[in-house]
Design a protein around this motif. Structure first.
Motif, PDB file in Angstrom:
ATOM      1  N   ALA A   1       0.839  -1.203   0.000  1.00  0.00           N
ATOM      2  CA  ALA A   1       0.000   0.000   0.000  1.00  0.00           C
ATOM      3  C   ALA A   1       0.876   1.256   0.000  1.00  0.00           C
ATOM      4  CB  ALA A   1      -0.923  -0.009   1.209  1.00  0.00           C
ATOM      5  N   LEU A   2       1.944   1.255   0.768  1.00  0.00           N
ATOM      6  CA  LEU A   2       2.869   2.399   0.761  1.00  0.00           C
ATOM      7  C   LEU A   2       3.523   2.564  -0.609  1.00  0.00           C
ATOM      8  CD1 LEU A   2       4.558   2.021   4.252  1.00  0.00           C
ATOM      9  CD2 LEU A   2       2.951   3.785   3.522  1.00  0.00           C
ATOM     10  N   PHE A   3       3.856   1.449  -1.241  1.00  0.00           N
ATOM     11  CA  PHE A   3       4.446   1.475  -2.574  1.00  0.00           C
ATOM     12  C   PHE A   3       3.489   2.125  -3.574  1.00  0.00           C
ATOM     13  CE2 PHE A   3       4.592  -0.648  -6.725  1.00  0.00           C
ATOM     14  CZ  PHE A   3       5.868  -0.317  -7.134  1.00  0.00           C
TER      15      PHE A   3
ATOM     16  N   ARG B   1       2.260   6.434  -7.181  1.00  0.00           N
ATOM     17  CA  ARG B   1       1.183   7.168  -7.857  1.00  0.00           C
ATOM     18  C   ARG B   1       1.168   8.655  -7.552  1.00  0.00           C
ATOM     19  NH1 ARG B   1      -4.233   4.431  -9.202  1.00  0.00           N
ATOM     20  NH2 ARG B   1      -3.364   3.218 -10.886  1.00  0.00           N
ATOM     21  N   ARG B   2       1.926   9.091  -6.565  1.00  0.00           N
ATOM     22  CA  ARG B   2       1.968  10.511  -6.208  1.00  0.00           C
ATOM     23  C   ARG B   2       2.752  11.273  -7.270  1.00  0.00           C
ATOM     24  NH1 ARG B   2       5.000  11.577  -0.854  1.00  0.00           N
ATOM     25  NH2 ARG B   2       6.571  10.906  -2.307  1.00  0.00           N
ATOM     26  N   ALA B   3       2.234  12.371  -7.760  1.00  0.00           N
ATOM     27  CA  ALA B   3       2.895  13.261  -8.737  1.00  0.00           C
ATOM     28  C   ALA B   3       3.355  12.506  -9.974  1.00  0.00           C
ATOM     29  CB  ALA B   3       4.065  13.989  -8.086  1.00  0.00           C
ATOM     30  N   ARG B   4       2.422  11.893 -10.689  1.00  0.00           N
ATOM     31  CA  ARG B   4       2.764  11.110 -11.879  1.00  0.00           C
ATOM     32  C   ARG B   4       3.046  11.966 -13.100  1.00  0.00           C
ATOM     33  NH1 ARG B   4      -1.470   6.416 -12.904  1.00  0.00           N
ATOM     34  NH2 ARG B   4      -2.979   7.856 -12.065  1.00  0.00           N
ATOM     35  N   GLY B   5       2.367  13.076 -13.272  1.00  0.00           N
ATOM     36  CA  GLY B   5       2.343  13.766 -14.546  1.00  0.00           C
ATOM     37  C   GLY B   5       3.602  14.492 -14.971  1.00  0.00           C
ATOM     38  N   ALA B   6       4.244  15.240 -14.107  1.00  0.00           N
ATOM     39  CA  ALA B   6       5.272  16.183 -14.526  1.00  0.00           C
ATOM     40  C   ALA B   6       6.687  15.607 -14.524  1.00  0.00           C
ATOM     41  CB  ALA B   6       5.229  17.405 -13.614  1.00  0.00           C
TER      42      ALA B   6
ATOM     43  N   MET C   1      11.029   6.035 -13.359  1.00  0.00           N
ATOM     44  CA  MET C   1      11.669   4.738 -13.111  1.00  0.00           C
ATOM     45  C   MET C   1      12.450   4.752 -11.801  1.00  0.00           C
ATOM     46  SD  MET C   1      10.647   2.628 -15.271  1.00  0.00           S
ATOM     47  CE  MET C   1      11.703   1.302 -14.792  1.00  0.00           C
ATOM     48  N   LEU C   2      13.139   5.841 -11.517  1.00  0.00           N
ATOM     49  CA  LEU C   2      13.874   5.957 -10.259  1.00  0.00           C
ATOM     50  C   LEU C   2      12.907   5.897  -9.082  1.00  0.00           C
ATOM     51  CD1 LEU C   2      16.525   6.405  -8.750  1.00  0.00           C
ATOM     52  CD2 LEU C   2      16.120   8.864  -8.958  1.00  0.00           C
ATOM     53  N   ARG C   3      11.790   6.614  -9.182  1.00  0.00           N
ATOM     54  CA  ARG C   3      10.777   6.591  -8.122  1.00  0.00           C
ATOM     55  C   ARG C   3      10.254   5.172  -7.915  1.00  0.00           C
ATOM     56  NH1 ARG C   3       6.229  10.403  -6.345  1.00  0.00           N
ATOM     57  NH2 ARG C   3       7.826  11.877  -6.877  1.00  0.00           N
ATOM     58  N   PHE C   4       9.994   4.475  -9.021  1.00  0.00           N
ATOM     59  CA  PHE C   4       9.508   3.094  -8.936  1.00  0.00           C
ATOM     60  C   PHE C   4      10.507   2.212  -8.191  1.00  0.00           C
ATOM     61  CE2 PHE C   4       9.312  -1.226 -10.530  1.00  0.00           C
ATOM     62  CZ  PHE C   4       7.973  -1.532 -10.387  1.00  0.00           C
ATOM     63  N   PHE C   5      11.780   2.275  -8.565  1.00  0.00           N
ATOM     64  CA  PHE C   5      12.780   1.418  -7.944  1.00  0.00           C
ATOM     65  C   PHE C   5      13.029   1.783  -6.481  1.00  0.00           C
ATOM     66  CE2 PHE C   5      14.062   0.493 -12.389  1.00  0.00           C
ATOM     67  CZ  PHE C   5      13.805  -0.866 -12.332  1.00  0.00           C
ATOM     68  N   VAL C   6      13.009   3.067  -6.156  1.00  0.00           N
ATOM     69  CA  VAL C   6      13.191   3.476  -4.760  1.00  0.00           C
ATOM     70  C   VAL C   6      12.040   2.948  -3.906  1.00  0.00           C
ATOM     71  CG1 VAL C   6      13.179   5.470  -3.215  1.00  0.00           C
ATOM     72  CG2 VAL C   6      14.662   5.462  -5.217  1.00  0.00           C
ATOM     73  N   TRP C   7      10.808   3.109  -4.386  1.00  0.00           N
ATOM     74  CA  TRP C   7       9.667   2.621  -3.611  1.00  0.00           C
ATOM     75  C   TRP C   7       9.634   1.096  -3.554  1.00  0.00           C
ATOM     76  CZ3 TRP C   7       7.028   4.828  -0.008  1.00  0.00           C
ATOM     77  CH2 TRP C   7       6.974   6.206   0.035  1.00  0.00           C
TER      78      TRP C   7
END
Length: 157
Positions: free
Chosen positions: A80-82, A87-92, A99-105
């Motif tokens: 759920a945290l992932f 999903r936070r701030a997807r657009g800009a 990809m970095l955000r995905f791997f960090v989470w």
């Protein structure tokens, strides 16, 4: 040094690729709607409750039920945290930032799951490792179930 070989007529075959029109793309999206990841997390929690109930009935020990549910929650809470983090701030963001955000989470999710499982002996009195493992496995299998279940079926529920 790069060189280009001449393209023969056989190799320069016409491609069968045809881009979709806007109407065709819209129909394809309607036919195959996107599944919300919250359905998967809800399924993990529901199956955790089910496994906890089965463990309680089977062993007649509340510790087994708590262990099974804790195992499922050790998977569902980090998931759920992932989802919330990704999903936070997807657009800009650029593609590399996404990809970095995905791997960090994903690393945070794995680390938190391992930490919750490592803390289990101190948090659960009378821990049943087999029930805890059953809860973890059942919750993790919900990712596969989500791939097999059609999103249209879940939207009708």
């Amino acid at each position: 040094m790069t060189t280009s070989a001449p393209v023969s007529e056989i190799d320069a075959e016409v491609s069968d690729f045809k881009p979709l029109t806007a109407e065709e793309a819209q129909r394809l999206r309607e036919k195959n709607p996107e599944m919300s990841p919250w359905w998967v997390i809800g399924a993990q929690v529901a199956m955790g409750l089910l496994v906890a109930g089965v463990a309680w009935v089977w062993t007649q020990r509340p510790g087994a039920a708590v262990s099974a549910f804790y195992g499922a929650m050790a998977v569902a809470i980090p998931a759920a945290l992932f989802v919330r983090g990704v999903r936070r701030a997807r657009g800009a963001l650029s593609q590399s930032a996404v990809m970095l955000r995905f791997f960090v989470w994903e690393l945070i999710k794995i680390g938190l799951t391992v930490a919750l499982l490592a803390a289990a002996p101190w948090l659960i009195e009378g821990i049943s490792w087999l029930a805890l493992l059953a809860g973890v496995v059942v919750a993790m299998k919900m990712y596969w179930v989500a791939l097999l279940v059609r999103p249209g079926l879940l939207n009708r529920i």
